[in-house]
Design a protein around this motif. Structure first.
Motif, PDB file in Angstrom:
ATOM      1  N   ASP A 203       0.805  -1.225   0.000  1.00  0.00           N
ATOM      2  CA  ASP A 203       0.000   0.000   0.000  1.00  0.00           C
ATOM      3  C   ASP A 203       0.834   1.268   0.000  1.00  0.00           C
ATOM      4  OD1 ASP A 203      -2.365  -1.553   0.161  1.00  0.00           O
ATOM      5  OD2 ASP A 203      -2.132  -1.721   2.340  1.00  0.00           O
ATOM      6  N   LEU A 204       2.146   1.146  -0.131  1.00  0.00           N
ATOM      7  CA  LEU A 204       2.981   2.338  -0.137  1.00  0.00           C
ATOM      8  C   LEU A 204       2.790   3.127  -1.428  1.00  0.00           C
ATOM      9  CD1 LEU A 204       6.346   0.960   1.336  1.00  0.00           C
ATOM     10  CD2 LEU A 204       4.588   2.279   2.515  1.00  0.00           C
ATOM     11  N   SER A 205       3.011   4.439  -1.344  1.00  0.00           N
ATOM     12  CA  SER A 205       2.908   5.300  -2.521  1.00  0.00           C
ATOM     13  C   SER A 205       4.085   5.053  -3.458  1.00  0.00           C
ATOM     14  CB  SER A 205       2.865   6.771  -2.094  1.00  0.00           C
ATOM     15  OG  SER A 205       4.042   7.108  -1.392  1.00  0.00           O
ATOM     16  N   ALA A 206       4.044   5.666  -4.627  1.00  0.00           N
ATOM     17  CA  ALA A 206       5.089   5.439  -5.633  1.00  0.00           C
ATOM     18  C   ALA A 206       6.428   6.014  -5.197  1.00  0.00           C
ATOM     19  CB  ALA A 206       4.679   6.048  -6.972  1.00  0.00           C
ATOM     20  N   GLU A 207       6.402   6.996  -4.294  1.00  0.00           N
ATOM     21  CA  GLU A 207       7.633   7.588  -3.810  1.00  0.00           C
ATOM     22  C   GLU A 207       7.610   7.652  -2.290  1.00  0.00           C
ATOM     23  OE1 GLU A 207       8.016  11.389  -5.701  1.00  0.00           O
ATOM     24  OE2 GLU A 207       9.233  10.563  -7.323  1.00  0.00           O
ATOM     25  N   LEU A 208       8.802   7.526  -1.686  1.00  0.00           N
ATOM     26  CA  LEU A 208       8.950   7.577  -0.239  1.00  0.00           C
ATOM     27  C   LEU A 208       9.887   8.724   0.140  1.00  0.00           C
ATOM     28  CD1 LEU A 208       9.448   3.841   0.785  1.00  0.00           C
ATOM     29  CD2 LEU A 208       7.431   5.242   1.212  1.00  0.00           C
ATOM     30  N   THR A 209       9.685   9.258   1.337  1.00  0.00           N
ATOM     31  CA  THR A 209      10.609  10.244   1.888  1.00  0.00           C
ATOM     32  C   THR A 209      11.411   9.573   2.999  1.00  0.00           C
ATOM     33  OG1 THR A 209       8.938  11.012   3.455  1.00  0.00           O
ATOM     34  CG2 THR A 209       9.099  12.178   1.371  1.00  0.00           C
ATOM     35  N   LEU A 210      12.726   9.607   2.867  1.00  0.00           N
ATOM     36  CA  LEU A 210      13.603   9.023   3.875  1.00  0.00           C
ATOM     37  C   LEU A 210      14.350  10.148   4.579  1.00  0.00           C
ATOM     38  CD1 LEU A 210      15.085   5.981   1.914  1.00  0.00           C
ATOM     39  CD2 LEU A 210      13.129   6.024   3.468  1.00  0.00           C
ATOM     40  N   PRO A 211      14.006  10.450   5.834  1.00  0.00           N
ATOM     41  CA  PRO A 211      14.632  11.577   6.529  1.00  0.00           C
ATOM     42  C   PRO A 211      16.090  11.300   6.871  1.00  0.00           C
ATOM     43  CG  PRO A 211      13.261  10.331   8.052  1.00  0.00           C
ATOM     44  CD  PRO A 211      13.032   9.743   6.684  1.00  0.00           C
ATOM     45  N   TYR A 212      16.912  12.327   6.788  1.00  0.00           N
ATOM     46  CA  TYR A 212      18.275  12.229   7.301  1.00  0.00           C
ATOM     47  C   TYR A 212      18.722  13.617   7.734  1.00  0.00           C
ATOM     48  CZ  TYR A 212      20.297  14.231   3.009  1.00  0.00           C
ATOM     49  OH  TYR A 212      20.642  15.067   1.975  1.00  0.00           O
ATOM     50  N   LEU A 213      19.722  13.656   8.586  1.00  0.00           N
ATOM     51  CA  LEU A 213      20.195  14.898   9.183  1.00  0.00           C
ATOM     52  C   LEU A 213      21.309  15.483   8.333  1.00  0.00           C
ATOM     53  CD1 LEU A 213      19.673  16.631  11.734  1.00  0.00           C
ATOM     54  CD2 LEU A 213      21.590  15.451  12.801  1.00  0.00           C
ATOM     55  N   SER A 214      21.155  16.761   7.977  1.00  0.00           N
ATOM     56  CA  SER A 214      22.168  17.472   7.210  1.00  0.00           C
ATOM     57  C   SER A 214      22.562  18.731   7.962  1.00  0.00           C
ATOM     58  CB  SER A 214      21.629  17.836   5.818  1.00  0.00           C
ATOM     59  OG  SER A 214      20.647  18.853   5.923  1.00  0.00           O
ATOM     60  N   ALA A 215      23.463  19.502   7.363  1.00  0.00           N
ATOM     61  CA  ALA A 215      23.893  20.749   7.994  1.00  0.00           C
ATOM     62  C   ALA A 215      22.746  21.748   8.098  1.00  0.00           C
ATOM     63  CB  ALA A 215      25.053  21.354   7.202  1.00  0.00           C
ATOM     64  N   ASP A 216      21.733  21.596   7.268  1.00  0.00           N
ATOM     65  CA  ASP A 216      20.569  22.485   7.297  1.00  0.00           C
ATOM     66  C   ASP A 216      19.439  21.934   8.155  1.00  0.00           C
ATOM     67  OD1 ASP A 216      21.761  24.306   5.480  1.00  0.00           O
ATOM     68  OD2 ASP A 216      21.250  22.971   3.828  1.00  0.00           O
ATOM     69  N   GLY A 217      19.696  20.871   8.908  1.00  0.00           N
ATOM     70  CA  GLY A 217      18.643  20.252   9.707  1.00  0.00           C
ATOM     71  C   GLY A 217      18.162  18.966   9.056  1.00  0.00           C
ATOM     72  N   THR A 218      17.033  18.471   9.504  1.00  0.00           N
ATOM     73  CA  THR A 218      16.465  17.245   8.948  1.00  0.00           C
ATOM     74  C   THR A 218      15.810  17.541   7.611  1.00  0.00           C
ATOM     75  OG1 THR A 218      16.029  16.432  11.186  1.00  0.00           O
ATOM     76  CG2 THR A 218      14.905  15.316   9.369  1.00  0.00           C
ATOM     77  N   VAL A 219      16.219  16.814   6.581  1.00  0.00           N
ATOM     78  CA  VAL A 219      15.639  16.968   5.247  1.00  0.00           C
ATOM     79  C   VAL A 219      14.944  15.660   4.874  1.00  0.00           C
ATOM     80  CG1 VAL A 219      17.302  18.696   4.501  1.00  0.00           C
ATOM     81  CG2 VAL A 219      17.802  16.284   4.161  1.00  0.00           C
ATOM     82  N   HIS A 220      14.001  15.776   3.922  1.00  0.00           N
ATOM     83  CA  HIS A 220      13.191  14.619   3.533  1.00  0.00           C
ATOM     84  C   HIS A 220      13.199  14.459   2.013  1.00  0.00           C
ATOM     85  CE1 HIS A 220      11.659  15.811   7.510  1.00  0.00           C
ATOM     86  NE2 HIS A 220      11.308  14.560   7.664  1.00  0.00           N
ATOM     87  N   PRO A 221      14.306  13.985   1.423  1.00  0.00           N
ATOM     88  CA  PRO A 221      14.322  13.756  -0.029  1.00  0.00           C
ATOM     89  C   PRO A 221      13.402  12.595  -0.408  1.00  0.00           C
ATOM     90  CG  PRO A 221      16.290  12.857   0.983  1.00  0.00           C
ATOM     91  CD  PRO A 221      15.572  13.603   2.063  1.00  0.00           C
ATOM     92  N   ARG A 222      12.914  12.636  -1.627  1.00  0.00           N
ATOM     93  CA  ARG A 222      11.982  11.608  -2.102  1.00  0.00           C
ATOM     94  C   ARG A 222      12.731  10.606  -2.988  1.00  0.00           C
ATOM     95  NH1 ARG A 222       6.918  12.599  -0.802  1.00  0.00           N
ATOM     96  NH2 ARG A 222       6.174  10.978  -2.231  1.00  0.00           N
ATOM     97  N   TYR A 223      12.356   9.330  -2.830  1.00  0.00           N
ATOM     98  CA  TYR A 223      12.948   8.240  -3.606  1.00  0.00           C
ATOM     99  C   TYR A 223      11.849   7.364  -4.163  1.00  0.00           C
ATOM    100  CZ  TYR A 223      17.208   9.492  -1.033  1.00  0.00           C
ATOM    101  OH  TYR A 223      18.263  10.166  -0.491  1.00  0.00           O
ATOM    102  N   THR A 224      12.119   6.772  -5.319  1.00  0.00           N
ATOM    103  CA  THR A 224      11.171   5.815  -5.890  1.00  0.00           C
ATOM    104  C   THR A 224      11.037   4.617  -4.957  1.00  0.00           C
ATOM    105  OG1 THR A 224      11.809   6.491  -8.116  1.00  0.00           O
ATOM    106  CG2 THR A 224      10.646   4.377  -7.883  1.00  0.00           C
TER     107      THR A 224
END
Length: 378
Positions: free
Chosen positions: A164-185
Motif C-alpha cells: 500500500d505504499l505510494s510510488a515515492e517515499l521520503t527518507l529523513p536524514y540529518l544534514s547541515a541544514d537540519g532534517t531533510v526529507h528527499p523523495r525516492y522511488t
C-alpha cells in the motif's frame, strides 16, 4: 530565537562538548591508571607527581586552545549561514591540539620512566585464567532478544505495509541544514532501507560481543584470582551494554521506518524518535564510565578475596609494541586479535596479527570489487 544567536549557541555547544571530552581523556575515569598517556608504569607509580603534572599541563594547555578558538568560532557563526560549521572547524582544531599535547606528554613520561628506572627491581609477569576458556562467560542471549525482536517486528510491519505504499517515499536524514526529507522511488531497497540497517547493526554488534567474549583477558598480576572474577563481571557488563545499545538504535530505526512508510514529516517527532534512543545510549556510556570503569575497576568490590596473597608481580613493560602514543598495538608474535586498549574502555585490534591482516585484506578486496562492478554497471 534570533538566527545569529542560535548559530552561536550551536557552534559553541559543539566546541565546549569536544573540549570537555578531550580534557577528560587522560583521566583515570576514562583510561586505566597504569597506562597514563599510553605509557605502561608500575602500579605504585600510577599516581607519581610526574604523571599528575603531565595531566595538569595537558588540561591547562588544551583549555587554553579551546578558549582561543572560541573567538574565531563565533566569527564563523556570524559569517556563515549554516549552524555547526564553525563549531566543527573549531572542534577539529582542538582535536589536533589534543593529539599534539597527548604525544608530548607521552614522550615526557617515557623519558621520565627510563631515566628514573621505574621498572628496576620489580618482578614483571603476566597471568592467564584457563577457566575463561574451559568455562567462558556465556553470550547474554536475553539481552540480545530486544534487538532481535525489534528487527523481526520491523520486517513484519514492512511486509504488511509495502503493497500500500505510494510510488515515492521520503527518507529523513540529518544534514547541515537540519532534517531533510528527499523523495525516492519506492522499491524494496528504499522501503526496507532502515530495516536492512537494523539487521546489519544487530549482526555487527552480536559478532562483536561474540568476539570480545573470546578476547584475551587483562588480569591483575598481583591478585590473579580476584582479577579473573572482576574481569568476568566487567565482560558481562560491557557485553550487556553493547546489546542494549543495539536495541536502542534498532528502535530508533523502527521509528524512522514508520515515519517513512506513513509519510510523516514532523520535525518534533523526528527529534523525539532520534533523541530518546541517543539520550539512553549516552546514559549507558555514563554508566560504563562512572560505575564500571576501564577494566571494571569501579565495579563493587564483592569479588575481592581477602585471603588471596599479593604475588608481588607488576605488569610487563610492553611499550615496545604500542605505537602512536599508545593508540596502536602491533605485535606479530601475539596470537590475540583483540587486546585491552591503553586509551578508553573496551578492546582494540592487534594490527600485527596475521589473521586480522588476512581478514582485512579480504574485506578490502570485496569492497573494491563491489565498487568496481557498481561503477561499470552504472
Amino acid at each position: 530565537m534570533n538566527a545569529l544567536l542560535h548559530h552561536a549557541l550551536v557552534d559553541l555547544g559543539i566546541l565546549v562538548s569536544v573540549c570537555a571530552g578531550l580534557a577528560l581523556a587522560p583521566s583515570p575515569l576514562v583510561n586505566p591508571p597504569q597506562v597514563p598517556f599510553g605509557v605502561r608504569v608500575p602500579p605504585h607509580r600510577a599516581g607519581a607527581p610526574e604523571v599528575t603534572a603531565q595531566r595538569r599541563h595537558y588540561r591547562v594547555r588544551l583549555l587554553s586552545v579551546g578558549v582561543a578558538t572560541a573567538g574565531p568560532v563565533l566569527l564563523a557563526s556570524a559569517g556563515l549561514d549554516r549552524p555547526g560549521v564553525g563549531g566543527l572547524g573549531g572542534a577539529l582544531l582542538v582535536t589536533v591540539a589534543a593529539i599534539v599535547l597527548w604525544s608530548r606528554a607521552h614522550r615526557a613520561l617515557v623519558d621520565v620512566k627510563e631515566r628514573g628506572g621505574w621498572y628496576r627491581q620489580t618482578r614483571q609477569g603476566a597471568v592467564a585464567d584457563t577457566s575463561l576458556r574451559t568455562d567462558p562467560v556465556r553470550f547474554p542471549w536475553p539481552w540480545a532478544l530486544p534487538a532481535v525482536v525489534t528487527v523481526v517486528v520491523s520486517v513484519l510491519a514492512g511486509v504488511a505495509v509495502y503493497p500500500d505504499l505510494s510510488a515515492e517515499l521520503t527518507l529523513p536524514y540529518l544534514s547541515a541544514d537540519g532534517t531533510v526529507h528527499p523523495r525516492y522511488t519506492t522499491t524494496p531497497w528504499t522501503a526496507f532501507a532502515f530495516v536492512i540497517a537494523q539487521a546489519l547493526l544487530t549482526a555487527a554488534v552480536a559478532g562483536t560481543v561474540a568476539a570480545v567474549l573470546r578476547a584475551r583477558a587483562d588480569l591483575d598480576v598481583s591478585r590473579p584470582k580476584t582479577g579473573a572474577a572482576l574481569y568476568r563481571r566487567y565482560l558481562t557488563s560491557l557485553c550487556r551494554s553493547l546489546l542494549a545499545t543495539a536495541a536502542l538504535m534498532d528502535m530508533m530505526l523502527l521509528g524512522l521506518s514508520a515515519m517513512a512508510w506513513s509519510e510523516i514529516r514532523s520535525q518534533p517527532l523526528t527529534a523525539l524518535v532520534i533523541g530518546l534512543p541517543c539520550l539512553a545510549t549516552l546514559a549507558i556510556a555514563a554508566h560504563l564510565l562512572l560505575r564500571v570503569g576501564p577494566g571494571g575497576r569501579r565495579l563493587p568490590a564483592a569479588v575481592i578475596d581477602p585471603a588471596e596473597a599479593d604475588t608481588g608481580l607488576v605488569p610487563r613493560d610492553d611499550d615496545r609494541f604500542w605505537y602512536g602514543a599508545g593508540a596502536l598495538y602491533i605485535n606479530a608474535d601475539d596470537p590475540a586479535v583483540l587486546v585491552t586498549p591503553r586509551i578508553g574502555i573496551g578492546w582494540t585490534v592487534n594490527l600485527g596479527n596475521p589473521r586480522f591482516l588476512a581478514l582485512t585484506s579480504v574485506l578490502v578486496a570485496l569492497a573494491v570489487a563491489t565498487l568496481t562492478v557498481t561503477t561499470i554497471t552504472a
